[in-house]
Design an enzyme around this catalytic site. Structure first.
Site, PDB file in Angstrom:
ATOM      1  CB  CYS A 381      -1.011  -0.005   1.010  1.00  0.00           C
ATOM      2  SG  CYS A 381      -2.835   1.500   0.394  1.00  0.00           S
ATOM      3  CG  HIS A 508      -3.765  -3.239   3.050  1.00  0.00           C
ATOM      4  ND1 HIS A 508      -2.819  -3.301   4.205  1.00  0.00           N
ATOM      5  CD2 HIS A 508      -4.247  -2.536   2.419  1.00  0.00           C
ATOM      6  CE1 HIS A 508      -2.288  -1.652   3.517  1.00  0.00           C
ATOM      7  NE2 HIS A 508      -3.686  -1.507   3.173  1.00  0.00           N
ATOM      8  CD  GLU A 510      -1.047  -6.062   4.747  1.00  0.00           C
ATOM      9  OE1 GLU A 510      -1.061  -6.835   3.853  1.00  0.00           O
ATOM     10  OE2 GLU A 510      -1.269  -4.915   5.363  1.00  0.00           O
TER      11      GLU A 510
HETATM   12  N1  GLN Z   1      -2.394   6.670   3.039  1.00  0.00           N
HETATM   13  C1  GLN Z   1      -2.247   5.964   1.612  1.00  0.00           C
HETATM   14  C2  GLN Z   1      -3.131   5.778   0.550  1.00  0.00           C
HETATM   15  O1  GLN Z   1      -4.276   6.440   0.975  1.00  0.00           O
HETATM   16  C3  GLN Z   1      -1.726   4.630   2.154  1.00  0.00           C
HETATM   17  C4  GLN Z   1      -2.262   4.213   2.429  1.00  0.00           C
HETATM   18  C5  GLN Z   1      -2.119   2.144   3.094  1.00  0.00           C
HETATM   19  O2  GLN Z   1      -0.710   2.373   3.627  1.00  0.00           O
HETATM   20  N2  GLN Z   1      -3.193   1.766   3.748  1.00  0.00           N
HETATM   21  O3  GLN Z   1      -3.711   5.766  -0.400  1.00  0.00           O
END
Ligand code: GLN
Length: 537
Positions: A381, A508, A510
């Site tokens: 992310c 994600h 995970e």
């Molecule tokens: N801050 C980033 C976004 O909103 C990544 C979010 C995250 O790592 N969950 O796109």
């Protein structure tokens, strides 16, 4: 015919209610029962999505897009059963729905009160899952500790449900702590007695006590607790610290936690569940003593903030016959001059998710270091976004490249806010959340890692995305987009095919690694770390 098990906690927080709930779920599931596990949190936030991880650890995201408590991650990792938005309820959600009903006029003429309106709503939510599918058991974990003011309506709702459903349909397990006083050389039962008294004072007699302890409890001590708390001796279960949380179900099984519950609810326990694959995992885990070092580059120096990543690495480690030693490297302290030192000895690097600008330059420096030294690197992310920015700055020569999250004025917004997010002003539950499809490009490393799958489904939690206007330049310079959402065209995966393992995912992975089904990307990443580690030594 659904039966309800409530898990409450006393004396202290962090005793492992989530693990006990997940373990019990695992054991009942292994006996062939259909179960669900849910968490009721007494705080007022609608969900933990707006909480700082320092307050509440990681925010876990369900496939249907609810931001939830990290305990739901344990439930899924133990049982393999996907949770939904119904499995995570807070006081805020309870109050919100009661207040909305009041505004609609559902209670016209009535004064809205904690009892019965709030407690009725809690009772409805406790039983909601069983109205949607046939379930033998609903396990409900109540967050917080007996005595918390905001927990009272939940305890009252359990009291009522126990009374209405009767002892064969509803049961309470209370988890408490038996401290060891070193000066006296003794284990002390008084806090447990007092906690149970408090529960009894609220009208609940626990049927089972799980005692968390750092030392073996003697039969005398168990008898004493049983005697003072009106609980059968065979329903006093000890929960000692174990080398792995995944050993807890077997420990509970040995002590008969599931059997005693079944008997109390009028069911014959029958055969001991075999738990074959589970035991095989634990045996393999125990045999895997050789260490693989992986650096976790993030800004929260708190284990719980990266719970699912740590667990996913641990699963993949076991199946690669290695013990993953994850070392936290605070990105806030990473600069060009020390990055080599900080990542020394690492066979792999994970660049962690996150929000806001603190620590992002450190993540970019770490990404540059691991790219130029060809160390296996997994960006998740925000981590993937930082890999993209680093590549834009240092390979494409776009010096001011940035995410519009960190610098809205950047001339090169290689990471930009998603179009549908631009009109969003509310913060809670408004990100791109939950499962979306991702098409996997043929011939890519990820395609191989996913076992040749051309489309996968993964969970998300973000507002920003890779800016596709730049994709041709990236491709030409060697960073490819190898995962794309088939409907929106959003870039979900980037990789540098010329390197050992340099992959970033907007989603994600995970959140969906479980003990019996480790995530393919973590599997492939750890495999690559092992190979790299071996080639270096
Ligand atoms: N801050 C980033 C976004 O909103 C990544 C979010 C995250 O790592 N969950 O796109």
């Amino acid at each position: 015919m659904t039966r309800y098990i409530f898990i409450t906690g006393g004396v202290a927080s962090s005793l492992g209610k989530g693990i006990i709930s997940a373990s019990l779920g695992k054991l009942l599931q292994a006996r062939g029962y259909k179960i669900t596990i849910q968490k009721f949190d007494p705080y007022i936030n609608i969900d933990p999505g707006t909480l700082n991880p320092y307050e509440h650890g990681e925010c876990y995201v369900t496939a249907d897009g609810m931001e939830t408590d990290l305990d739901l991650g344990h439930y899924e990792r133990f049982t393999g059963i996907k949770t939904t938005r119904d499995n995570s309820v807070t006081s805020g959600r309870i109050y919100l729905s009661v207040i909305e009903k009041e505004r609609r006029g559902d209670y016209l003429g009535k004064t809205i009160q904690v009892v019965p309106h709030i407690t009725d709503e809690i009772k409805r939510r406790v039983q909601l899952a069983a109205t949607k599918e046939d379930l033998d058991f609903v396990i409900t974990e109540i967050g917080g500790t007996i005595g918390d003011i905001e927990g009272q309506p939940f305890i009252e709702a359990i009291r009522q449900l126990k009374w209405e459903l009767g002892p064969s349909k509803a049961l309470n397990i209370h988890l408490t702590y038996i401290p060891y006083l070193a000066a006296a050389g003794e284990l002390k039962t008084k806090p447990t007695q007092m906690s149970v008294k408090q529960l009894q004072g609220l009208g609940i007699q626990p049927e089972v006590l799980v005692l968390r302890t750092e030392h073996e409890l003697s039969p005398e001590l168990r008898a004493k607790v049983a005697h003072f708390c009106n609980v059968d001796v065979d329903a006093i279960i000890q929960s000692q610290d174990l080398p792995s949380i995944y050993e807890v179900p077997l420990n509970m099984l040995r002590q008969g936690l599931d059997a005693v519950i079944l008997r109390k609810m009028g069911l014959e326990p029958g055969e001991t569940p075999a738990l074959g694959p589970w035991r095989a995992f634990l045996e393999r885990r125990e045999r895997a003593t050789e260490v693989v070092n992986i650096g976790l580059v993030g800004k929260y120096d708190l284990q719980d903030a990266y719970k699912s990543i740590l667990e996913s690495l641990a699963h993949a480690g076991t199946y690669n016959d290695r013990k993953v030693k994850a070392t936290f490297v605070n990105s806030d302290g990473i600069i060009r001059d020390n990055v080599g030192e900080k990542l020394k000895g690492m066979s792999g690097v994970v660049i962690c998710p996150g929000f806001g600008s603190r620590g992002v330059e450190g993540k970019i420096i770490a990404a540059e270091y691991s790219r130029t030294h060809d160390i296996p690197t997994f960006g998740i992310c925000l981590g993937m976004q930082m890999m993209v920015i680093e590549f834009a700055r240092n390979v494409l020569g776009l010096k001011d490249a940035d995410s519009s999250e960190m610098n809205p004025e950047t001339p090169h917004n290689v990471i930009d806010m998603m179009e549908e997010q631009k009109s969003v002003t509310m913060k809670g539950g408004t990100m791109r959340l939950g499962s979306y499809k991702c098409g996997i490009v043929e011939g890519s490393r990820v395609r191989k890692a996913y076992g040749g799958e051309s489309e996968v489904v993964e969970r998300h939690r973000h507002r920003y995305e890779f800016n596709n206007r730049y994709s041709a330049g990236f491709e030409k310079a060697g960073m490819r987009v190898t995962g794309v959402n088939p409907e929106s065209g959003l870039a979900e995966i980037v990789e540098i095919p010329g390197l050992r393992w340099y992959i970033g995912t907007q989603f994600h992975p995970e959140y969906s690694s479980t003990v019996l089904r480790p995530h393919p990307l973590f599997m492939d990443f750890v495999k690559s770390c092992v190979e790299y580690g071996a080639s270096e030594s």
